[in-house]
Design a protein around this motif. Structure first.
Motif, PDB file in Angstrom:
ATOM      1  N   VAL A  82       0.855  -1.187   0.000  1.00 48.62           N
ATOM      2  CA  VAL A  82       0.000   0.000   0.000  1.00 48.62           C
ATOM      3  C   VAL A  82       0.892   1.238   0.000  1.00 48.62           C
ATOM      4  CG1 VAL A  82      -1.587   1.364   1.404  1.00 48.62           C
ATOM      5  CG2 VAL A  82      -2.010  -1.066   1.045  1.00 48.62           C
ATOM      6  N   ARG A 133      -5.934   2.127   7.943  1.00 45.64           N
ATOM      7  CA  ARG A 133      -6.414   0.839   8.460  1.00 45.64           C
ATOM      8  C   ARG A 133      -7.671   0.380   7.701  1.00 45.64           C
ATOM      9  NH1 ARG A 133      -2.123  -0.371  11.384  1.00 45.64           N
ATOM     10  NH2 ARG A 133      -1.778   0.833  13.252  1.00 45.64           N
ATOM     11  N   LEU A 136      -6.580  -0.948   4.348  1.00 42.77           N
ATOM     12  CA  LEU A 136      -5.965  -2.266   4.506  1.00 42.77           C
ATOM     13  C   LEU A 136      -7.031  -3.340   4.710  1.00 42.77           C
ATOM     14  CD1 LEU A 136      -3.038  -1.208   6.852  1.00 42.77           C
ATOM     15  CD2 LEU A 136      -2.762  -2.116   4.537  1.00 42.77           C
ATOM     16  N   ARG A 140      -7.940  -6.474   2.184  1.00 44.86           N
ATOM     17  CA  ARG A 140      -7.884  -7.869   2.636  1.00 44.86           C
ATOM     18  C   ARG A 140      -9.237  -8.567   2.427  1.00 44.86           C
ATOM     19  NH1 ARG A 140      -3.764  -6.258   6.923  1.00 44.86           N
ATOM     20  NH2 ARG A 140      -2.060  -7.765   6.672  1.00 44.86           N
ATOM     21  N   VAL A 153       1.545  -8.069   3.800  1.00 44.99           N
ATOM     22  CA  VAL A 153       1.117  -6.706   3.483  1.00 44.99           C
ATOM     23  C   VAL A 153       2.136  -5.700   4.025  1.00 44.99           C
ATOM     24  CG1 VAL A 153      -0.689  -4.974   3.777  1.00 44.99           C
ATOM     25  CG2 VAL A 153      -1.303  -7.392   3.545  1.00 44.99           C
ATOM     26  N   VAL A 155       3.212  -1.316   4.063  1.00 43.92           N
ATOM     27  CA  VAL A 155       2.902   0.074   3.726  1.00 43.92           C
ATOM     28  C   VAL A 155       4.202   0.763   3.332  1.00 43.92           C
ATOM     29  CG1 VAL A 155       0.767   0.454   5.019  1.00 43.92           C
ATOM     30  CG2 VAL A 155       2.945   0.637   6.198  1.00 43.92           C
ATOM     31  N   THR A 168       1.621   4.030  11.086  1.00 43.77           N
ATOM     32  CA  THR A 168       0.796   2.839  10.895  1.00 43.77           C
ATOM     33  C   THR A 168       1.534   1.602  11.406  1.00 43.77           C
ATOM     34  OG1 THR A 168      -0.314   3.792   8.962  1.00 43.77           O
ATOM     35  CG2 THR A 168      -0.399   1.403   9.194  1.00 43.77           C
ATOM     36  N   VAL A 189       0.070  -4.539   9.425  1.00 45.79           N
ATOM     37  CA  VAL A 189       1.031  -4.698   8.336  1.00 45.79           C
ATOM     38  C   VAL A 189       2.224  -5.531   8.790  1.00 45.79           C
ATOM     39  CG1 VAL A 189       0.352  -2.563   7.207  1.00 45.79           C
ATOM     40  CG2 VAL A 189       2.190  -2.514   8.889  1.00 45.79           C
TER      41      VAL A 189
END
Length: 336
Positions: A82, A133, A136, A140, A153, A155, A168, A189
């Motif tokens: 991300v 969040r 994310l 998912r 995952v 960021v 994050t 993450v």
């Protein structure tokens, strides 16, 4: 390729002098911008303008927050990265850095440019993390639709986006920073990349000339609004500065971090990423930091510095980025 965003209006002082970086815990890289990263070797699919959340703004209007996806044109389930754009917490344009995002996608990732709320939306640092969040979790929950491995995952942010990425990562599992106060694994993450991000905002000019430092000491900035204290001086809100600092939440359980900064950054002091790096190392977390010798604050051609983005899009720098992502996200059971 998406339209490039307009050059930003910079409301902050630009440094005229920068102290040499402290390299006691970091690695200095002399980056040759030639060769540049490769593009086009892998066919990609894109999915744009996907709404992940609708928010109500202070003026009563509602706004849809969206993301764009680029991924290899295969049916393989891949790790998710991300990307969080910069913009000084004043703007957030999800189409930014498309070529960088495409390069990472071609390396074997689903890469998603996410927009989050900023200070003109009435947002604070809590809101930005809640938005990330939510994105994310949405990704998912739609992992099957986009061929995402939901267990792998990361960021990745640059500038203000680097700050948001770091915050994050260090607040994984904290209810205060969870969307809906539910610290679900859906919003957590497994790795973080922070490119020239801020951290302790009261020290954002500590490496700069006295004129730049005086501005932050004696003039309110929009950063105070990001901290939830509009028009306040940093010296009057030390608790808010600390609460928005990713280093505050560093623990041994933090995900692995890669931090990158240019030694000639005229907008965010290089010691800002070192501050997070040192906190992570002190806590026992996995953190690596590189300083790009002579590199500026990413691509700052809007300051008249043509070619300033080349060290950041070099094959060497982007190789560091993709190697970090593969090392921490690749799984042999990704089809599960």
């Amino acid at each position: 390729m998406p339209d490039m965003p307009a050059a930003p209006v910079i409301p902050l002082p630009i440094a005229t002098r920068i102290s040499p970086p402290d390299l006691g815990d970091s690695t200095l890289l002399d980056i040759d911008p030639d060769p540049q990263m490769s593009l086009g070797a892998v066919e990609v699919d894109t999915h744009d303008d996907i709404t992940y959340k609708t928010v109500e703004l202070p003026d009563g209007e509602s706004r849809e927050l969206k993301y764009d996806i680029v991924r290899p044109a295969t049916d393989e389930r891949l790790p998710l990265v991300v990307y969080l754009p910069g913009g000084a917490f004043l703007r957030c344009n999800k189409v930014m850095a498309f070529e960088l995002r495409r390069h990472v996608a071609e390396s074997g990732f689903v890469v998603v440019g996410v927009e989050y709320r900023v200070t003109p939306d009435g947002a604070t640092y809590h809101d930005t993390i809640h938005d990330v969040r939510a994105a994310l979790a949405h990704l998912r929950l739609h992992a099957d639709d986009f061929g995402i491995d939901p267990a792998a995952v990361a960021v990745w942010g640059e500038s203000a986006g680097g700050h948001v990425a770091a915050l994050t990562g260090t607040t994984n599992g904290l209810a205060e920073f969870a969307e809906g106060s539910d610290p679900s694994p859906l919003g957590q993450v497994q790795a973080v990349i922070d490119g020239f991000g801020s951290s302790r905002l009261s020290a954002i000019a500590d490496d700069f000339d006295e004129e730049a430092q005086l501005h932050y000491r004696h003039e309110p900035t929009h950063f105070s609004a990001y901290l939830g204290k509009p028009d306040a001086l940093f010296s009057d809100i030390p608790d808010a500065v600390r609460a928005a600092d990713p280093a505050t939440y560093a623990t041994a359980s933090a995900p692995p971090f890669l931090l990158l900064h240019g030694s000639a950054d005229v907008m965010v002091s290089p010691s800002q990423t070192q501050h997070v790096h040192q906190a992570l190392l002190a806590a026992g977390a996995d953190s690596t930091r590189y300083v790009l010798n002579g590199a500026n604050h990413g691509d700052v051609a809007f300051l008249g510095l043509v070619g300033s983005g080349l060290p950041w899009s070099s094959a060497t720098t982007m190789g560091i980025v993709t190697e970090f992502l593969h090392r921490h996200l690749d799984r042999t059971d990704a089809s599960a």
